[in-house]
Design an enzyme around this catalytic site. Structure first.
Site, PDB file in Angstrom:
ATOM      1  N   HIS A 376       0.806  -1.215   0.000  1.00  0.00           N
ATOM      2  CA  HIS A 376       0.000   0.000   0.000  1.00  0.00           C
ATOM      3  C   HIS A 376       0.843   1.270   0.000  1.00  0.00           C
ATOM      4  CE1 HIS A 376      -3.772   1.895  -0.098  1.00  0.00           C
ATOM      5  NE2 HIS A 376      -4.416   1.206   0.827  1.00  0.00           N
ATOM      6  N   ASP A 380      -2.025   2.002  -4.810  1.00  0.00           N
ATOM      7  CA  ASP A 380      -3.304   2.408  -4.224  1.00  0.00           C
ATOM      8  C   ASP A 380      -4.380   1.358  -4.491  1.00  0.00           C
ATOM      9  OD1 ASP A 380      -2.203   4.803  -3.337  1.00  0.00           O
ATOM     10  OD2 ASP A 380      -2.652   5.831  -5.218  1.00  0.00           O
TER      11      ASP A 380
END
Length: 404
Positions: A376, A380
């Site tokens: 992450h 995204d």
């Protein structure tokens, strides 16, 4: 007679130390040139260290399970042809998987022998059901006859495993301490490091693979005798390859210390493979340049090499994106751990046939989940979802696999 000090060789890829996982020789042993002296473990695989000379082992430089720095003393050997004391670093040998330890044969337990014990038929029958040897049970009656009470007393104090009906609920207090060494320790360290340093998120999507499986069956029927057998993996790899150009952030390696994300044009797919020594990830190089049969042939070769302990360091490193499959073991979803420094891993779950609404009707379709994890920090959620949807589109309409 001179003494040769053999040092831990440089195994490349910035490896600073190795784990000593096995000694093949002991002090006093006579060794020949190229004889394997020890097995050491890098973070990729086990490596055999050969002797560059013939001679007699004088001293060992460490204990099994110990971490030894590259360039440190590994072993000393008295060289038969004499000369002054010297040092040597053996040539880097081939990678191997540790051999499974031989299991000792179970010891036989002696059973006392005696004359035929005295007991009523009902007692004999009960003893047979409970697995009790009446020759080992003392009788309490005046003539030595064995009673039901004697069986009860024997069950409470007898050695060995409890009777079958008692074993089901018997308490257990045994325990076994198993050192985590070798490949298993490396796997544990890499998984722990990946989970500690990478903020994972997992995206699960279901895929209708009915048409894909029909196509795969037809291809194997048509070309099975001439070309490699197609499993699901080459088709999945092809779908990933077609999606990567639109999502270069996915096919990348992230150096978090330098703060640099390297996007790769080449698609080097790691194929997570379970072996007797633990999980290994051989690499299908340049998947973007392979057709389905080339991928199938190479995946099979790499898996066989990894399971047989023949995979080289080059075959176990350099992946840019990993595929892992637990489909054969069941399960409808999983949360795979990223193979750092990569930023994505695509997981395959089992295929099941179930009713699905299609065109207003309930029909039987073959469904499979993709469980994919992403880093992450650099990927995204929207990007990950779009990538998985692109892979899904190619799998659900397999004609797209053959259209650039």
């Amino acid at each position: 007679m001179g003494t040769l000090t053999i040092k831990v060789p440089d195994l490349g890829e910035g490896i600073a130390e190795v784990e000593l996982v096995a000694w093949r020789v002991q002090p006093g042993d006579t060794v020949t040139e190229d004889q394997v002296l020890a097995d050491v473990m890098t973070d990729k695989a086990t490596v055999e260290i050969p002797s560059p000379v013939a001679g007699r082992v004088v001293a060992l430089g460490g204990e099994v399970g110990q971490q030894i720095a590259v360039g440190a003393e590994l072993i000393r050997i008295d060289v038969a042809d004499g000369g002054e004391a010297q040092e040597a670093v053996p040539a880097v040998p081939a990678v191997s998987a540790p051999a499974p330890a031989a299991m000792p044969a179970p010891a036989e337990r002696a059973r006392p022998s005696a004359g035929k014990p005295l007991a009523a038929p009902a007692v004999r029958h009960r003893a047979a059901v409970l697995g009790i040897d009446l020759r080992q049970v003392p009788g309490s009656s005046a003539d030595g006859r064995i009673l039901h009470e004697d069986l009860d007393a024997w069950l409470l104090r007898r050695p060995g495993p409890p009777a079958p009906d008692a074993a089901r609920y018997a308490e257990r207090h045994d325990e076994e301490a198993v050192p985590v060494t070798g490949v298993r320790r490396r796997i544990a360290q890499r998984m722990q490091d990946a989970m500690r340093r990478i903020p994972h998120f997992t995206y699960v999507e279901e895929v209708d693979v009915t048409e894909l499986e029909l196509l795969r069956a037809r291809i194997n029927e048509r070309w099975g005798g001439e070309r490699a057998h197609l499993t699901l993996l080459p088709l999945l790899v092809r779908a990933v390859v077609l999606a990567v150009p639109r999502f270069p952030q996915i096919n990348a390696r992230f150096d978090d210390e330098a703060g640099v994300l390297t996007r790769h044009g080449a698609v080097h797919v790691g194929i997570a493979t379970q072996t007797a020594a633990g999980l290994m990830v051989p690499v299908l190089r340049h998947a973007e340049a392979r057709d389905l049969w080339s991928s199938a042939t190479e995946i099979a070769r790499l898996a066989d090499a990894a399971r047989a302990g023949r995979a080289t360091r080059d075959e176990l490193s350099g992946s840019t994106l990993t595929v892992t499959s637990l489909g054969a073991l069941g399960g409808i979803a999983s949360t795979p751990i990223i193979n750092a420094p990569e930023v994505a891993i695509v997981g395959v779950n089992r295929i099941v046939q179930r009713p699905v609404m299609l065109g207003g009707a309930v029909v039987a379709r073959r469904m499979m989940n993709l469980s994919s994890s992403f880093d992450h920090r650099v990927v995204d959620g929207q990007l990950a979802a779009e990538f998985v949807q692109a892979v899904r589109a190619s799998l659900e309409c397999p004609a797209l696999l053959f259209i650039e």
